[in-house]
Design a protein around this motif. Sequence first.
Motif, PDB file in Angstrom:
ATOM      1  N   SER A  62       0.828  -1.208   0.000  1.00  0.00           N
ATOM      2  CA  SER A  62       0.000   0.000   0.000  1.00  0.00           C
ATOM      3  C   SER A  62       0.860   1.255   0.000  1.00  0.00           C
ATOM      4  O   SER A  62       0.557   2.239  -0.694  1.00  0.00           O
ATOM      5  N   ALA A  63       1.958   1.231   0.774  1.00  0.00           N
ATOM      6  CA  ALA A  63       2.859   2.393   0.816  1.00  0.00           C
ATOM      7  C   ALA A  63       3.492   2.651  -0.548  1.00  0.00           C
ATOM      8  O   ALA A  63       3.650   3.805  -0.962  1.00  0.00           O
ATOM      9  N   LEU A  64       3.834   1.599  -1.289  1.00  0.00           N
ATOM     10  CA  LEU A  64       4.416   1.765  -2.616  1.00  0.00           C
ATOM     11  C   LEU A  64       3.411   2.370  -3.591  1.00  0.00           C
ATOM     12  O   LEU A  64       3.759   3.220  -4.415  1.00  0.00           O
ATOM     13  N   VAL A 405      -5.034  12.131   1.029  1.00  0.00           N
ATOM     14  CA  VAL A 405      -5.471  10.797   1.458  1.00  0.00           C
ATOM     15  C   VAL A 405      -4.413  10.159   2.359  1.00  0.00           C
ATOM     16  O   VAL A 405      -4.740   9.572   3.395  1.00  0.00           O
ATOM     17  N   LEU A 406      -3.136  10.297   1.982  1.00  0.00           N
ATOM     18  CA  LEU A 406      -2.064   9.739   2.802  1.00  0.00           C
ATOM     19  C   LEU A 406      -2.012  10.413   4.173  1.00  0.00           C
ATOM     20  O   LEU A 406      -1.860   9.738   5.203  1.00  0.00           O
ATOM     21  N   ALA A 428      -4.781   3.445  -0.258  1.00  0.00           N
ATOM     22  CA  ALA A 428      -4.317   3.069  -1.596  1.00  0.00           C
ATOM     23  C   ALA A 428      -5.496   2.815  -2.527  1.00  0.00           C
ATOM     24  O   ALA A 428      -5.510   3.257  -3.684  1.00  0.00           O
ATOM     25  N   VAL A 429      -6.510   2.109  -2.029  1.00  0.00           N
ATOM     26  CA  VAL A 429      -7.694   1.825  -2.851  1.00  0.00           C
ATOM     27  C   VAL A 429      -8.409   3.121  -3.214  1.00  0.00           C
ATOM     28  O   VAL A 429      -8.850   3.316  -4.356  1.00  0.00           O
ATOM     29  N   LEU A 430      -8.546   4.029  -2.253  1.00  0.00           N
ATOM     30  CA  LEU A 430      -9.246   5.288  -2.488  1.00  0.00           C
ATOM     31  C   LEU A 430      -8.523   6.126  -3.543  1.00  0.00           C
ATOM     32  O   LEU A 430      -9.166   6.725  -4.426  1.00  0.00           O
ATOM     33  N   VAL A 431      -7.204   6.175  -3.484  1.00  0.00           N
ATOM     34  CA  VAL A 431      -6.431   6.954  -4.455  1.00  0.00           C
ATOM     35  C   VAL A 431      -6.642   6.418  -5.868  1.00  0.00           C
ATOM     36  O   VAL A 431      -6.845   7.177  -6.818  1.00  0.00           O
ATOM     37  N   VAL A 432      -6.628   5.095  -6.023  1.00  0.00           N
ATOM     38  CA  VAL A 432      -6.832   4.494  -7.349  1.00  0.00           C
ATOM     39  C   VAL A 432      -8.264   4.706  -7.818  1.00  0.00           C
ATOM     40  O   VAL A 432      -8.512   5.067  -8.977  1.00  0.00           O
ATOM     41  N   ALA A 433      -9.228   4.499  -6.914  1.00  0.00           N
ATOM     42  CA  ALA A 433     -10.638   4.659  -7.286  1.00  0.00           C
ATOM     43  C   ALA A 433     -10.960   6.095  -7.688  1.00  0.00           C
ATOM     44  O   ALA A 433     -11.814   6.333  -8.561  1.00  0.00           O
ATOM     45  N   ALA A 434     -10.286   7.063  -7.079  1.00  0.00           N
ATOM     46  CA  ALA A 434     -10.547   8.471  -7.375  1.00  0.00           C
ATOM     47  C   ALA A 434      -9.782   8.969  -8.594  1.00  0.00           C
ATOM     48  O   ALA A 434      -9.907  10.138  -8.964  1.00  0.00           O
ATOM     49  N   GLY A 435      -8.966   8.112  -9.208  1.00  0.00           N
ATOM     50  CA  GLY A 435      -8.266   8.505 -10.424  1.00  0.00           C
ATOM     51  C   GLY A 435      -6.878   9.046 -10.206  1.00  0.00           C
ATOM     52  O   GLY A 435      -6.242   9.506 -11.152  1.00  0.00           O
ATOM     53  N   GLY A 436      -6.367   9.008  -8.968  1.00  0.00           N
ATOM     54  CA  GLY A 436      -5.003   9.483  -8.722  1.00  0.00           C
ATOM     55  C   GLY A 436      -3.956   8.582  -9.340  1.00  0.00           C
ATOM     56  O   GLY A 436      -2.820   8.998  -9.573  1.00  0.00           O
ATOM     57  N   LEU A 437      -4.337   7.347  -9.612  1.00  0.00           N
ATOM     58  CA  LEU A 437      -3.446   6.371 -10.222  1.00  0.00           C
ATOM     59  C   LEU A 437      -4.325   5.332 -10.916  1.00  0.00           C
ATOM     60  O   LEU A 437      -5.378   4.961 -10.402  1.00  0.00           O
ATOM     61  N   ARG A 438      -3.896   4.902 -12.087  1.00  0.00           N
ATOM     62  CA  ARG A 438      -4.649   3.868 -12.784  1.00  0.00           C
ATOM     63  C   ARG A 438      -4.233   2.498 -12.263  1.00  0.00           C
ATOM     64  O   ARG A 438      -3.149   2.347 -11.698  1.00  0.00           O
TER      65      ARG A 438
END
Length: 594
Positions: A62-64, A405-406, A428-438
């Motif tokens: 998750s940290a990565l 988020v972090l 980590a899930v929230l960042v991906v779900a919100a579009g911060g990372l694909r």
Amino acid sequence: MTLQQGLSFGLIGATVLCFIWGRWRYDLIALGSLAVGLVSGLIPIKSAFAGFSNDIVVIIGSALVLSAAISRSGLVDALMTPLLPRLKDERTQVPALAGVTALLSMATKNVGALALMTPSALRIADNTGVSPSRLLMPMSFGSLVGGLAVLVGTSPNIIVSEVRQQALGRPFAMFDFMPVGGALTVLAVLYLSFAYRLLPRSRAATANIDAALAANAYVTEVEVPEGWAFGRGRVGDLQRAAGDAVAVVALLRGRRRLASPHPNRKILPGDVLLLDGQQQRLNELIVKARLKLTDADRPVVMQEPTDEVRVVEAVIGADSDLIGQTARGLALNHTYGVNLLGVSRAGYRMADRLATVRMKAGDILVLQGAEQRLPDALQALGCLPLAEREVRLGGVRHALLPTLVLAAAMALVAAGVLPVAGGFFAAAVLVVAAGGLRMREAYAALDAPVLVLVAALIPVSDTVQASGGADLIAGWLSGAFHGAPPLLTLTVMMAVAMAATPFLNNAATVLIVAPIGLGLAKHLGLSPDPFLMAVAVGAGCDFLTPVGHQCNTLVLGPGGYRFSDYPRLGAPLTVLILAVAPGLIALVWPFAGR
């Protein structure tokens, strides 16, 4: 010594020897050790794969992902911008870069912090003529000591906390490491600010495929949106913002075309600009200046709702149908479902609009399309993707989302509202779900070899504890140090961890040495906390080799370092920390407990 203990020591010893030999990959050795333990019956089948669901693996992964999202956001580059004019030589660059990297390591995992800062450091070195070899190793060492200050800063802290949870029923809290780790960070950064002179003044970086491909200069086409404002709104403002690494080849206004416009030329909304530069610099300028790629907004047909838009780099083959054709004539979007975002042609700077450029064999194209449709489109067009390298050009960045988020996750974990693993996994899930990372980028951010190494070694190291082997060694050590000052025993424990981590990897070192430290404290009638802290500090401080920690490996090529360069700068720092840290730990974590 029982047979079970002998087998456990034999398995650990064989694993260590394989690590030192270096003939095979670390993760393969760990998996082989797990397999041997399973087949021999030393590791029960019900616990053989428990490491893959262990909190340690979840937290590190998750940290990565969060580190990758922060890197993608561009926030670090924005924060570094005000400092750039002041960093004119290595005397100011080394303390600033090492200090900032150390601070970032306290907010996320140390390898992620170093990955965030390395591109900025290389640009600073390039712009000022300073050798990267003078900057990158101090940054790596800064990230290592900075990671000691918080729970999630480095793998040893996470693993030591888990060992304490299993042994005493309570883990270390998020900032329990700060008094010791923070003081050592200040000490190390001060040392690095002067000792960097021990490093070679000039070394050529190791060449790699990605760097060679990134050196391609592209021409891309952007449109100035309505209400656009950037600096004084002139051509020179754009070129200065890119450090003169991007050239405005032409300005198109209606039917007028101005080749190589003067830096004082005013840019108006609706103008189309042809920009020439390396892919990374083009991307940074397009995002920073809020320009719009002319073809990027054209619709891309998705075959599945879960499909993603990708941007890839491809070279035109000798038999391609693109040769002699234009993007407009072939109707690339309508016929093949791809958009042309950029073109690179060796030895030639194109000044025509992308839609009207006649393609040649060997041209390198930046194409945008649906993930599932791109392979068929590339095959039909006779193009080959370059080393499966995905490029980024003008994508949307979520500048603050990953950081917020972090920060929220760390606050909730520190307050005890969420457990560490749950809090960071949810972030980590929230960042991906919100579009911060694909999702593709999230998977790429996961350091699979390290995750497998840790997951496989957890049940292997548990055999030492389960068989009573850790207590046996602790008994021997307690006999050897019976009557010795506790501070001396603590120093020896840290020295053992420091000596082992260059050869074992820091995660493996903690998994093997921490149970021994617990047993030693028990036999001596002392609190286990200072011994666990000593193991964490010792395992986290690998300043002697490029292989004991990913951070040191990460700068090996870009810095052009040799193996001998690491102890040149790292050996004095190792002695300094070994001299200061045990007393500091004993002061913060008394031997008698609390």
